[in-house]
Design a protein around this motif. Structure first.
Motif, PDB file in Angstrom:
ATOM      1  N   GLU A 164       0.665  -9.716  -2.871  1.00  0.00           N
ATOM      2  CA  GLU A 164      -0.051 -10.292  -1.727  1.00  0.00           C
ATOM      3  C   GLU A 164      -0.750  -9.241  -0.878  1.00  0.00           C
ATOM      4  O   GLU A 164      -1.747  -9.541  -0.212  1.00  0.00           O
ATOM      5  N   THR A 165      -0.240  -8.030  -0.885  1.00  0.00           N
ATOM      6  CA  THR A 165      -0.872  -6.964  -0.107  1.00  0.00           C
ATOM      7  C   THR A 165      -1.941  -6.216  -0.903  1.00  0.00           C
ATOM      8  O   THR A 165      -2.644  -5.374  -0.339  1.00  0.00           O
ATOM      9  N   GLY A 166      -2.037  -6.525  -2.188  1.00  0.00           N
ATOM     10  CA  GLY A 166      -2.986  -5.813  -3.034  1.00  0.00           C
ATOM     11  C   GLY A 166      -2.556  -4.392  -3.339  1.00  0.00           C
ATOM     12  O   GLY A 166      -3.385  -3.569  -3.757  1.00  0.00           O
ATOM     13  N   LEU A 167      -1.259  -4.092  -3.145  1.00  0.00           N
ATOM     14  CA  LEU A 167      -0.777  -2.719  -3.315  1.00  0.00           C
ATOM     15  C   LEU A 167      -0.007  -2.520  -4.613  1.00  0.00           C
ATOM     16  O   LEU A 167       0.586  -1.453  -4.822  1.00  0.00           O
ATOM     17  N   LEU A 168      -0.004  -3.522  -5.486  1.00  0.00           N
ATOM     18  CA  LEU A 168       0.634  -3.358  -6.783  1.00  0.00           C
ATOM     19  C   LEU A 168      -0.093  -2.263  -7.560  1.00  0.00           C
ATOM     20  O   LEU A 168      -1.310  -2.332  -7.738  1.00  0.00           O
ATOM     21  N   GLY A 169       0.650  -1.271  -8.004  1.00  0.00           N
ATOM     22  CA  GLY A 169       0.054  -0.129  -8.685  1.00  0.00           C
ATOM     23  C   GLY A 169      -0.189   1.043  -7.759  1.00  0.00           C
ATOM     24  O   GLY A 169      -0.417   2.163  -8.221  1.00  0.00           O
ATOM     25  N   THR A 170      -0.153   0.770  -6.441  1.00  0.00           N
ATOM     26  CA  THR A 170      -0.321   1.839  -5.455  1.00  0.00           C
ATOM     27  C   THR A 170       1.015   2.197  -4.820  1.00  0.00           C
ATOM     28  O   THR A 170       1.389   3.363  -4.724  1.00  0.00           O
ATOM     29  N   VAL A 171       1.714   1.168  -4.355  1.00  0.00           N
ATOM     30  CA  VAL A 171       3.077   1.344  -3.853  1.00  0.00           C
ATOM     31  C   VAL A 171       4.041   0.903  -4.958  1.00  0.00           C
ATOM     32  O   VAL A 171       3.818  -0.124  -5.607  1.00  0.00           O
ATOM     33  N   HIS A 172       5.098   1.676  -5.187  1.00  0.00           N
ATOM     34  CA  HIS A 172       6.059   1.382  -6.240  1.00  0.00           C
ATOM     35  C   HIS A 172       7.438   1.137  -5.633  1.00  0.00           C
ATOM     36  O   HIS A 172       7.824   1.826  -4.681  1.00  0.00           O
ATOM     37  N   ILE A 173       8.161   0.168  -6.167  1.00  0.00           N
ATOM     38  CA  ILE A 173       9.481  -0.178  -5.629  1.00  0.00           C
ATOM     39  C   ILE A 173      10.513  -0.199  -6.752  1.00  0.00           C
ATOM     40  O   ILE A 173      10.413  -1.004  -7.678  1.00  0.00           O
ATOM     41  N   ASP A 174      11.487   0.687  -6.669  1.00  0.00           N
ATOM     42  CA  ASP A 174      12.676   0.630  -7.506  1.00  0.00           C
ATOM     43  C   ASP A 174      13.824   0.098  -6.636  1.00  0.00           C
ATOM     44  O   ASP A 174      13.659  -0.091  -5.434  1.00  0.00           O
TER      45      ASP A 174
END
Length: 403
Positions: A164-174
């Protein structure tokens, strides 16, 4: 591949949505150091005023077809406390405690906080992280066990927020491993049960006259059966129930060894459930704690110790379902009753959470990771098909291999 917990997890690997490069391959355990920029504290969220109650409950039950009259019924629990759930304040305290522990150990990882059901929302936390220049986040969810609602749904929250923020691929979450049997989570309960047993002993009630009830949130049996990796049989109740039973056994073994008790004897205990919210036609895990209390043998049991084993803090379902309803049921049935504390901001718990983060920062070998049951240490990367929600199906989820 046999791991120290005795289970053989699926070796299936594949791209892990939203993961850091080190974790993207999907191996069960990550033993290579990962350079994280910040910790994402992931909470459930709760209302902070009377006007928030119904909108919050709609967020929680969205898409489940729960009638408004049922929401109003649950709303009375919150309104009893001024419409304020303690959970957000508990998370503020936990965030501050984590920051203090990190600072004391010289660990320069900021903590960003986001919730599933109320402000600050997970999406807000991801945006904040990005604006502060953080790209690799290690998430700590305020839930210790494996099930859809206690693990996979958080992972879906991460994926949804990134999308939703368009940050997939930019911010990563483990995400850190499930910590149900980590000493930092379990030891506060051991401490609480020991204190309760000593309190009862001072009242002339011995261990053999006491029944210990380990309480956790009931969930639909279909969700319980699918909790944990789909290719491992954990028995009735899936990994969710197995994890609780294993931890309860550890707590009881430690409590029985309390030096101040003159003659350590076996104390009866059971795993019970609370806070069921589904329709009568849908099977949920049982027995309900109130039913279990009422069915105790009054000729042999004088006291009940209630252990909120499924909860990390004293939120609404602890304060209402246990402190109000369960303690009242115990009193009505003639039992002395004590409810032990949740971990909250117990120093052992806070230290344990930071230790879990550091496992991933340093790439700690599996054999060196603490776990108090034979089920652990749990997996870093959730396995394919883990914790399916039968009613909703598999949605995109971070921190795990896709089904």
């Amino acid at each position: 591949m046999t791991i120290t917990n005795g289970h053989t997890p699926s070796t299936a690997t594949g791209p892990v949505l939203g993961a850091t490069d080190v974790c993207a391959t999907g191996h069960p355990y990550v033993t290579e150091p990962v350079a994280y920029d910040a910790i994402l504290l992931a909470g459930f969220g709760g209302p902070e005023g009377q006007d928030d109650v119904i909108p919050f409950l709609r967020n929680v039950t969205g898409g489940r077809g729960i009638p408004e009259e049922r929401l109003e019924e649950v709303a009375t629990h919150y309104r009893h406390f001024g419409g304020i759930s303690p959970i957000n304040e508990h998370n503020r305290q936990l965030k501050a405690a984590l920051e203090a522990e990190l600072a004391s150990r010289g660990i320069t990882l900021p903590v960003v906080w986001g919730n599933r059901n109320w402000a600050p929302y997970m999406k807000d936390a991801v945006v904040e992280a990005h604006e502060r220049g953080f790209r690799n986040l290690i998430a700590v969810a305020t839930s210790a066990y494996s099930s859809y609602s206690s693990c996979r749904q958080y992972r879906e929250d991460f994926a949804k927020a990134l999308d939703e923020t368009g940050l997939l691929g930019t911010v990563h979450i483990d995400k850190v491993r499930q910590f149900f049997d980590h000493p930092g989570f379990v030891e506060p309960f051991i401490e609480g049960v020991r204190a309760a047993m000593l309190d009862l002993a001072a009242q002339g009630i011995g261990p053999a006259e006491t029944h210990v009830m380990f309480a956790t949130h009931s969930i639909p049996t279909t969700d319980a059966e699918r909790s944990g990796p789909s290719d491992i049989d954990f028995g009735d109740g899936g990994a969710y129930a197995a994890q609780h039973r294993a931890v309860a056994a550890v707590v009881m073994a430690a409590a029985a060894a309390t030096p101040s008790l003159v003659e350590p004897v076996e104390t009866p205990w059971s795993l019970v459930y609370q806070s069921r919210s589904g329709p009568p036609s849908m099977p949920w895990l049982e027995p309900d704690i109130n039913d279990a209390i009422a069915e105790l043998d009054k000729s042999t049991v004088k006291a009940v110790i209630i252990v909120p084993l499924g909860f990390v803090s004293d939120h609404m379902e602890v304060m209402w379902d246990l402190d109000n309803e369960a303690l009242e049921t115990a009193q009505q049935n003639g039992f002395t009753a004590i409810r032990v504390p949740t971990p909250g901001v117990n120093p052992r718990y806070v230290t344990g959470l930071v230790d879990l983060v550091m496992e991933r920062v340093t790439g700690t070998p599996v054999a060196e990771r603490p776990a108090l049951t034979e089920l652990g240490p749990w997996y870093d990367i959730c396995r394919p098909g883990c914790c399916e929600n039968v009613r909703a199906g598999f949605k995109p989820a971070a921190a795990g291999v896709a089904p």
